[in-house]
Design a protein around this motif. Structure first.
Motif, short mmCIF file in Angstrom:
data_model
loop_
_atom_site.label_atom_id
_atom_site.label_comp_id
_atom_site.label_asym_id
_atom_site.label_seq_id
_atom_site.Cartn_x
_atom_site.Cartn_y
_atom_site.Cartn_z
N ARG A 91 0.83 -1.21 0.00
CA ARG A 91 0.00 0.00 0.00
C ARG A 91 0.87 1.26 0.00
O ARG A 91 0.49 2.26 -0.61
CB ARG A 91 -0.94 0.00 1.20
N ILE A 92 2.00 1.21 0.68
CA ILE A 92 2.93 2.34 0.65
C ILE A 92 3.48 2.50 -0.76
O ILE A 92 3.50 3.60 -1.32
CB ILE A 92 4.07 2.14 1.68
N THR A 120 -1.23 4.27 -1.73
CA THR A 120 -2.41 4.29 -0.87
C THR A 120 -2.10 5.06 0.41
O THR A 120 -2.94 5.82 0.90
CB THR A 120 -2.86 2.85 -0.52
N TYR A 121 -0.88 4.86 0.93
CA TYR A 121 -0.40 5.61 2.09
C TYR A 121 0.78 6.46 1.63
O TYR A 121 1.90 5.97 1.57
CB TYR A 121 0.03 4.68 3.22
N THR A 158 1.98 10.35 5.84
CA THR A 158 0.60 10.15 6.26
C THR A 158 0.56 9.02 7.28
O THR A 158 1.42 8.15 7.30
CB THR A 158 -0.33 9.81 5.08
N LEU A 189 -0.20 5.64 9.18
CA LEU A 189 -0.56 4.25 8.93
C LEU A 189 -1.70 3.88 9.88
O LEU A 189 -1.93 4.58 10.88
CB LEU A 189 0.65 3.34 9.18
#
Length: 81
Positions: free
Chosen positions: A21-22, A26-27, A31, A33
């Motif tokens: 996701r990183i 997505t992240y 930001t 987690l």
């Protein structure tokens, strides 16, 4: 919830999901987690497992913690623009 593979620890599988996701944005950098509580809820694991996920992400340089604020995406392991 996901179906965990029996041949790998749950914490490792969740850490791999968060790293993906990183990587896909997505992240984004800096930001937050998901918190331990959010990981417990999303993946159906014990709090200790969720804590280990975040600890390992910090140890591997994918995340950093701000006391009282949470765990955030570290800039070092994100795709370059």
């Amino acid at each position: 919830m996901i179906e965990f593979r029996p041949n790998a620890p749950k914490w490792r599988q969740i850490a791999d999901i968060l790293k993906a996701r990183i990587a896909d944005g997505t992240y984004p950098v800096d930001t937050p987690l998901p918190s331990e509580h959010e990981l417990v809820k999303e993946f159906g694991v014990a709090r200790g497992t969720a804590r280990k996920v975040l600890t390992k992400l910090k140890e591997e340089g994918f995340a950093y913690a701000e006391r009282g604020m949470g765990t955030f995406v570290a800039p070092a392991n994100t795709p370059e623009s």
